[in-house]
Structures are given as structure tokens and as C-alpha cells.
Motif scaffolding. Structure first.
Motif: not given
Length: 408
Positions: A353-372
């Protein structure tokens, strides 16, 4: 605990850990898992490392507690020789199999070995799984007196024809008896349910939820039935004897569960787990999901300390033989590199429930968050603050969300 063990490097007979496993050890909790591999009947859907009396050769169930205690003593020597500071156990979990097939005194002796060897942290969570027909009121009283704090009951369903398909042998009425006895003894109660069994209707599922909630559990786990290759159920489906699992119904069942549990005051904290309050969330399972340390005792049990993971030989006879020679019962081990640990962190933390920090993602993974966010899979507010939290739709498609957070 799935029966198939992964392939990896051989484990050293002395069990000693590399120095890398000690990095940051003071910041991690320590738990103990004890795998009791015995069942009265093997359920057709089960892929766990379990054995019925007819399947065991060369070992006696009555000897198991002493073997597990021997591994606890061995584990303490390994950790000390590896330079790990001694830590009390924050959680202890007896799983299986059916731990309560053993006499309550055997479970007490195993818990006492953990207590004597490492100590129990103040307020430690001590859980045992139990089938409704594997323990009586006196046994529950004995477990509470021994220091157990929590009972996880394998209810699975309240509907006889669903239980029959799963080959669960308990009388559904026994669930209420066990829960009532646990309450009288002061134990917290968790119930396990399975949804999506072939032939299970939505009305059947609502009935199971209603009857589970009527017992007012502190915690409830609801798992979609997965047909594992090699199981009896998989063979029955392949032969056309049982209808295949309808994956499309899984989402309907999950949404029904989430709505009904929320209305009853149970909040989700992991995709398949709900609790009445934060203090009733499974602390032992959260240690798995958040990368803490645990030693797994028993045949096929898995352990993890500081990025080093290993697993014991599967068969109880092989397990007993290695302990009798005072060598590690581990069959294999692996040391996770930094990237693998990051991937596993994202995979597991996303489900919480607390989720995952975007700091743990690569640059491409962070860019994909907007689509999610646009697809309704991730909560927009937390994402804008740097944390990926699943929506209800995202929980239904959690594996797909993870693939987009961890692009190749």
C-alpha cells in the motif's frame, strides 16, 4: 513454499556467509521461519514441499522437532562464525504443510529453541498456520501458553463443493470453533481464502466472504487459485475431468473481495492481504517483502541475510541426514547483485500500500509512470510526490504495472 528449488551455486557445508551479507545488518530485522513439511492429505492444487505419511521414507514425523532444533543451533553457530551480531527474532512463523499436525509440545519446544538461541524481541509476532481439523481447543490453549501470538487458519472456502474440488477435508463448521478457541486464548486470528476454483460461482465467493467476516478476523488473505504444473489439479484439468480456471472471473472475485472487506473495516496493505489495523498486518510476511533477514528452518525452507539467499534440501530424509552430520542442510545459494536487489525491491514494494519510490526506478521506468497514471493503474497524487501506489485496477494488473516500471 513451492516444491521446485531454483538452480544456483552449491552451498558450503559450513554455511558461512560472505562479509557482504553483514553490510547494514543493524538496520534489518531478523525473523525465523520453520517449515513443517507434513500434511494429512495432499490437496490437488498444492505445489508446496509437503509429504503425507505414505510418502515419507526413512524419517519419522515424531523426530522432526529435534531436527528443526538442531538446525536452529547450527544457524546460530553460522551467524556467529560469520561475524553477524546477534539479533532477537522479531517474528517467528511456523508454516507448511500443517504445523499443527505435530503435538503442541513439539511446536513449543521449537519456539523455545528460537527463544533460547536468539531471544524474542519485545512484542514479537509468533504465528502458526493451522487447518481447521488439525487442532483442538486444548492445543490452541497450549500454543498461547507457549508464547504464540497469532493463528493463521486455512479456511479457503465456506462452500462444500469448492472445498471438495480443492480436496480440502475439513468441516467448514470447524473454522468457527477454531477461531472462537483462539479468541478465548488471546490469539490474533488470520483467515486464508482461495478464489477462482473451477466451478466456484460469484455467489459461492460472496458466501465464503460473508462467513469469514462473520468471524471478525484481524487479518485476511485472499489468493487467486493458480494451477501449478505437475499438480493433481493440473492433470485433472488437462484430462477434462475438471473445468479450467476462468482467469476473467479472478478480477470479478477480487473486486468483490476488496469491496466487501473494506465495508467490514479491513484495509488492503498488500495486493492479497487485508487487516483491521496496522498492528494486525503480518509483520513476518512484510519482512519478506521489504528485504529484511530471516533464517528458514526445515526441508526446502528458504533463507535470506543481506542479499545472500539459500534453500535447504527438499526431502525430510536428506534434511535429517545432513543435520546428523552437522553440515548445512542447504542445497544451493546465490548472492544477489545490486541490480537484482533493485529489481526485486521494485517488484515487491509495488505490491504494498505504501508503494515504491520512483528513486528506485531507472529513467525509462520513471517516464513510464505518466502512462500508468493515464491508464488508471497508479494513483496520481502519490506519483506526483515521487511514490508509485497502485489503484484498484492497478492491483488487478500488478504484474503488468511492474513490467512497465522495470522495462528492459
Amino acid at each position: 513454499m513451492p516444491s521446485a528449488l531454483p538452480l544456483a551455486d552449491p552451498a558450503p557445508d559450513d554455511g558461512l556467509l560472505p562479509s557482504s551479507a553483514l553490510d547494514g545488518i543493524e538496520q534489518r530485522d531478523f525473523g525465523v521461519y520453520l517449515h513443517v513439511p507434513f500434511c494429512r492429505v495432499r490437496c490437488g492444487y498444492c505445489d508446496f514441499n509437503t509429504y503425507t505419511a505414505d510418502e515419507i521414507r526413512g524419517v519419522k514425523q515424531s523426530d522432526f522437532a529435534d531436527q528443526a532444533i538442531a538446525e536452529v543451533v547450527f544457524a546460530a553457530r553460522v551467524l556467529e562464525a560469520s561475524g553477524a551480531q546477534s539479533r532477537p527474532a522479531s517474528t517467528v512463523f511456523f508454516g507448511g504443510g500443517t504445523p499443527t499436525l505435530l503435538p503442541a509440545d513439539d511446536l513449543r519446544r521449537m519456539l523455545d529453541a528460537v527463544r533460547t538461541t536468539w531471544g524474542l524481541a519485545e512484542g514479537a509476532e509468533v504465528t502458526t498456520e493451522a487447518n481447521p481439523d488439525s487442532i483442538d481447543d486444548a492445543g490452541i490453549d497450549s500454543l498461547a501458553a507457549a508464547g504464540f501470538t497469532r493463528l493463521s487458519v486455512g479456511m479457503q472456502s465456506a462452500v462444500p463443493h469448492v472445498l471438495a474440488t480443492l480436496e480440502r477435508t475439513h468441516d467448514p463448521a470447524n473454522v468457527g470453533r477454531v477461531v472462537a478457541a483462539a479468541r478465548r486464548s488471546g490469539l490474533a486470528v488470520s483467515l486464508d481464502l482461495i478464489y477462482g476454483t473451477p466451478g466456484e460461482s460469484l455467489d459461492d465467493w460472496h458466501r465464503s466472504l460473508d462467513e469469514a467476516l462473520a468471524l471478525e478476523p484481524d487479518h485476511l488473505s485472499a489468493y487467486a487459485l493458480i494451477v501449478e504444473p505437475g499438480t493433481k489439479l493440473a492433470r485433472q484439468i488437462a484430462r477434462g475431468e475438471v473445468a479450467p480456471v476462468d482467469d476473467d472471473l479472478h478480477a470479478v472475485f477480487y473486486e468483490a473481495a476488496d469491496a466487501q472487506l473494506a465495508a467490514a473495516g479491513l484495509d488492503w496493505y498488500e495486493v492479497s492481504n487485508w487487516a483491521t489495523a496496522p498492528e494486525h498486518r503480518s509483520r513476518h510476511n512484510r519482512a519478506y517483502w521489504t528485504g529484511h533477514d530471516w533464517w528458514g528452518v526445515g526441508p526446502g525452507a528458504h533463507s535470506h541475510v543481506g542479499g545472500v539467499r539459500w534453500w535447504n534440501v527438499k526431502h525430510p530424509a536428506a534434511y535429517a541426514e545432513r543435520l546428523a552430520r552437522a553440515v548445512s542442510p542447504a542445497a544451493g545459494r546465490e548472492t544477489l547483485d545490486t541490480e537484482t536487489r533493485r529489481i526485486e525491491h521494485v517488484l515487491l514494494q509495488t505490491r504494498l500500500r505504501e508503494g515504491v519510490s520512483t528513486d528506485a526506478l531507472t529513467a525509462l521506468g520513471r517516464r513510464n509512470v505518466a502512462g500508468l497514471i493515464a491508464d488508471g493503474l497508479v494513483e496520481p497524487g502519490p506519483a506526483l510526490r515521487g511514490t508509485v501506489v497502485l489503484t484498484l485496477r492497478g492491483r488487478l494488473l500488478a504484474d503488468g504495472v511492474v513490467r512497465r516500471l522495470l522495462p528492459d
